[in-house]
Each structure stands twice: as C-alpha cells, then as structure tokens.
Scaffold this motif. Sequence first.
Motif, PDB file in Angstrom:
ATOM      1  N   ARG A  79      -2.233  69.420  44.265  1.00 53.03           N
ATOM      2  CA  ARG A  79      -1.844  67.830  44.278  1.00 53.03           C
ATOM      3  C   ARG A  79      -3.308  67.026  44.725  1.00 53.03           C
ATOM      4  N   PRO A  80      -2.943  65.747  44.655  1.00 55.80           N
ATOM      5  CA  PRO A  80      -4.087  64.896  44.813  1.00 55.80           C
ATOM      6  C   PRO A  80      -4.867  65.295  46.137  1.00 55.80           C
ATOM      7  N   GLU A  81      -6.075  64.751  46.228  1.00 55.06           N
ATOM      8  CA  GLU A  81      -6.995  65.250  47.565  1.00 55.06           C
ATOM      9  C   GLU A  81      -7.094  66.749  47.868  1.00 55.06           C
ATOM     10  N   LEU A  82      -6.585  67.720  46.796  1.00 51.17           N
ATOM     11  CA  LEU A  82      -6.916  69.110  46.625  1.00 51.17           C
ATOM     12  C   LEU A  82      -5.967  69.660  47.814  1.00 51.17           C
ATOM     13  N   ARG A  83      -4.743  69.095  47.846  1.00 49.60           N
ATOM     14  CA  ARG A  83      -3.650  69.759  48.469  1.00 49.60           C
ATOM     15  C   ARG A  83      -2.917  70.591  47.628  1.00 49.60           C
ATOM     16  N   THR A  84      -2.087  71.423  48.138  1.00 52.07           N
ATOM     17  CA  THR A  84      -1.188  72.306  47.540  1.00 52.07           C
ATOM     18  C   THR A  84       0.038  72.358  47.851  1.00 52.07           C
ATOM     19  N   ALA A  85       0.988  72.474  46.980  1.00 54.60           N
ATOM     20  CA  ALA A  85       2.542  72.556  47.191  1.00 54.60           C
ATOM     21  C   ALA A  85       3.146  73.690  46.670  1.00 54.60           C
ATOM     22  N   LYS A  86       4.132  74.254  47.388  1.00 58.70           N
ATOM     23  CA  LYS A  86       4.437  75.666  46.932  1.00 58.70           C
ATOM     24  C   LYS A  86       5.930  75.304  46.202  1.00 58.70           C
ATOM     25  N   ILE A  87       6.168  76.041  45.171  1.00 61.25           N
ATOM     26  CA  ILE A  87       7.391  76.073  44.251  1.00 61.25           C
ATOM     27  C   ILE A  87       7.734  77.563  43.994  1.00 61.25           C
ATOM     28  N   TYR A  88       9.002  77.731  44.295  1.00 66.18           N
ATOM     29  CA  TYR A  88       9.493  79.097  44.206  1.00 66.18           C
ATOM     30  C   TYR A  88      10.489  79.085  43.007  1.00 66.18           C
ATOM     31  N   LEU A  89      10.524  80.470  42.451  1.00 60.33           N
ATOM     32  CA  LEU A  89      11.279  80.368  41.004  1.00 60.33           C
ATOM     33  C   LEU A  89      12.066  81.971  41.054  1.00 60.33           C
ATOM     34  N   LEU A  90      13.246  81.851  40.612  1.00 56.42           N
ATOM     35  CA  LEU A  90      14.258  83.262  40.577  1.00 56.42           C
ATOM     36  C   LEU A  90      14.579  83.137  39.145  1.00 56.42           C
ATOM     37  N   ALA A  91      14.342  84.054  38.532  1.00 57.94           N
ATOM     38  CA  ALA A  91      14.695  84.103  37.007  1.00 57.94           C
ATOM     39  C   ALA A  91      15.598  85.489  36.900  1.00 57.94           C
ATOM     40  N   THR A  92      16.817  85.072  36.244  1.00 59.59           N
ATOM     41  CA  THR A  92      17.915  86.011  35.796  1.00 59.59           C
ATOM     42  C   THR A  92      17.972  86.016  34.321  1.00 59.59           C
ATOM     43  N   GLU A  93      18.982  86.913  33.663  1.00 60.68           N
ATOM     44  CA  GLU A  93      19.366  86.755  32.204  1.00 60.68           C
ATOM     45  C   GLU A  93      19.705  85.341  31.858  1.00 60.68           C
ATOM     46  N   ARG A  94      20.490  84.846  32.885  1.00 65.90           N
ATOM     47  CA  ARG A  94      21.200  83.648  32.442  1.00 65.90           C
ATOM     48  C   ARG A  94      21.054  82.272  33.328  1.00 65.90           C
ATOM     49  N   TYR A  95      20.124  82.579  34.446  1.00 66.67           N
ATOM     50  CA  TYR A  95      19.638  81.474  35.403  1.00 66.67           C
ATOM     51  C   TYR A  95      18.449  81.442  35.596  1.00 66.67           C
ATOM     52  N   VAL A  96      17.741  80.290  35.872  1.00 65.71           N
ATOM     53  CA  VAL A  96      16.412  79.968  36.356  1.00 65.71           C
ATOM     54  C   VAL A  96      16.664  79.016  37.524  1.00 65.71           C
ATOM     55  N   ILE A  97      16.233  79.702  38.718  1.00 63.75           N
ATOM     56  CA  ILE A  97      16.670  78.699  39.934  1.00 63.75           C
ATOM     57  C   ILE A  97      15.167  78.526  40.459  1.00 63.75           C
ATOM     58  N   SER A  98      14.708  77.077  40.744  1.00 60.54           N
ATOM     59  CA  SER A  98      13.689  76.744  41.191  1.00 60.54           C
ATOM     60  C   SER A  98      13.880  75.880  42.590  1.00 60.54           C
ATOM     61  N   TYR A  99      13.128  76.059  43.445  1.00 63.63           N
ATOM     62  CA  TYR A  99      12.951  75.529  44.704  1.00 63.63           C
ATOM     63  C   TYR A  99      11.701  74.906  45.448  1.00 63.63           C
ATOM     64  N   MET A 100      11.817  73.670  45.648  1.00 63.15           N
ATOM     65  CA  MET A 100      10.431  73.090  46.515  1.00 63.15           C
ATOM     66  C   MET A 100      11.176  72.363  47.717  1.00 63.15           C
ATOM     67  N   GLU A 101      10.216  72.306  48.607  1.00 65.82           N
ATOM     68  CA  GLU A 101      10.376  71.600  49.860  1.00 65.82           C
ATOM     69  C   GLU A 101      10.630  69.943  49.529  1.00 65.82           C
ATOM     70  N   GLU A 102       9.958  69.631  48.779  1.00 64.44           N
ATOM     71  CA  GLU A 102      10.069  68.282  48.455  1.00 64.44           C
ATOM     72  C   GLU A 102       9.650  68.234  46.737  1.00 64.44           C
ATOM     73  N   ASP A 103      10.316  66.998  46.125  1.00 62.09           N
ATOM     74  CA  ASP A 103       9.945  66.974  44.783  1.00 62.09           C
ATOM     75  C   ASP A 103       8.625  66.722  44.351  1.00 62.09           C
ATOM     76  N   ASP A 104       8.380  67.039  43.144  1.00 62.97           N
ATOM     77  CA  ASP A 104       6.893  67.007  42.597  1.00 62.97           C
ATOM     78  C   ASP A 104       6.998  66.753  40.995  1.00 62.97           C
ATOM     79  N   PRO A 105       6.165  65.905  40.438  1.00 62.75           N
ATOM     80  CA  PRO A 105       6.227  65.519  38.974  1.00 62.75           C
ATOM     81  C   PRO A 105       6.332  66.814  38.274  1.00 62.75           C
TER      82      PRO A 105
END
Length: 318
Positions: A79-105
């Motif tokens: 992110r700007p100012e060299l900050r990093t944000a975490k996003i977690y993904l869980l993929a199955t055969e039928r689903y992709v689930i993503s999670y972040m503490e706060e939204d990101d573009p």
Amino acid sequence: MEYHHTETPEVDGLYRRHAPIGSETCWLHFTAASKVDLERLLDALSVHPLAKRRLLFGTDIPMADEYERSLFLSLFVIRPELRTAKIYLLATERYVISYMEEDDPLVENVKERLLYHREHALHPGYVLYYFLDITAIRFLQVIDDIADCIQALESQVFKTPFANEIGRNIYRWKIRIHELRQVAEAQEETVKTIQHATLPYINAETNPYMQDVAGRFSRVTAALDAFKESLSGIFDLQLSLKSDHMNVIMKTLTLVSVIFMPMTFIAGVYGMNFAVMPELKWKYGYGFALLLMATTAVLIALYFKKKGWWGENGTKEK
C-alpha cells in the motif's frame, strides 16, 4: 463464476443462497464487518479446522498450505507509504473465499479482470492467479518509486555531502527494503509452491500464468537486492566526499602554514636583538624585512600553483 461481497453480518444461510450450480464456481469476499458470516460459511462447508483457523486469524508471513480438498493462501498487498495489508484466500473445487480486515482496491481490480475475461471465471485457479498477479504488479510499481527516491538521494549527496539527514535516510530505506524483500521472497516461494500443487484447480492450464507471476516476484527481489547495494554505495560515496573535502581543507591549511614558515623565520631572526645586527639601525630595515617576507610568500605560493598543489587548475603533480 459468481462474485458476492458481504459487508454486513445480516446474511443468513449464505452457503445455501450462493451455492454453485452445476459446473459453476463462486467467489465470496469478506471483511471484518462480516466475519460472523464467514465463520458460519466455513462450518457449512466442513472446511479443515487448520484451514479455517488460518483464514480467520491469518499468518505473519506469505504462505501457501494445502489441506484436504482445499488450498489456503496468505498474501501481503503493498500500500502507499510502503505499508502492507494482508489478504487470506481459501480455494476449493467450487469456492474461492477471500478475507481482509478492511477493503482494498485489489478486490475490485480482480473483479474487473474476471468481468473482462469471463472465460476465466469458470476456474478457481484463475482467481488465485489474478490476486497474485495484481499483488506482483503493485510491488513492481513500488520498485519504480523506490528507484526514483534512491536516485534523488544520490543526487543530494553531491549537492550537500555533509548533510547528516542523508545518512539517516539511507538507514531508514535499508530497513524498509529489508522488510519488503522478506515479503517479496516469501510470496515468490508461495507461487512456486502453488505451481507444484496437485489440487484439481491448479493444473497445466494455470501453471504458465503462475510462472509469469513467479518471474515478476523474482524481479522484485532482485531489484530490492540491487537497491540495498546502491544504498551502501551512496553511503560510501558520502563518506568519500566528506573525506575528500576534509583533505582539501587540511591541504589548504598546510600550504598556508608553509607560506608563513619563512616569514616567521625572518621575523624571528630580526627579533633576536643581538648587539651587532647592522640592519637594526638601518633606515630602511623595517621596509626591507616586510618586502622580504612578502616576496618569499609570493614565490612559495607561485611555486605551489605551478606544481598544481594550490587551487584547481587541472595541472598534474610533478
């Protein structure tokens, strides 16, 4: 592929309402505001307990873990100012689930790409690829910005080599680059792990894309290594310029001292007050002594000038 962005915890029966039909797949995105819904969905899908824990509580480093019929992926987004944000993904055969503490573009960027390449929306592997690809592109954009900052820092060294702020900036940049390199290297290894996964949605069709992303992260780590060397070079350059400037000062002081040495000698000779010193009673003795001192000083200065020891006339030392 269906996309659903759950922002409020009022959704009931999320799994039943958004369950894929036929060969369809479904991508669900959650934030901290809808974490309760995420927990209910994971229970309904019978996700492996470790995968569920990773998705809900995250990890400290980018990583990929393969579980029974699912793949967990942790990414760090720059992110700007060299900050990093975490996003977690869980993929199955039928689903992709993503999670972040706060939204990101990043999430909207992935959605736009899937809308543009609708044929890729049928395969969960492409969703993972787009997340990784956009993350890599962001890193490369930051690399360009860092390169400009380092170039400006190098120019500043020549303008103000004695500025202490330059050394402090170099130290801060080294810390930031070290942290970014750890993240970029871990994400490069994560992509390589995905390439060798045996899950149904990581196959020969998506592997070339994953190789492309791995190549981009490899460029990022190589650039960060080069930046660390450049910063060390800039620091050494500043020390060298400081040393050269101090040498010039010491050289100037030494030459001035050498010029005044014969003048001091002459003054010392005529200040000994011996009884037999004809010049002491000479009418023009004072003026002669001053003229002798001045002439000696000028001759020594001209000699230094000719040898190239005085000033910067471009002559070589003889």
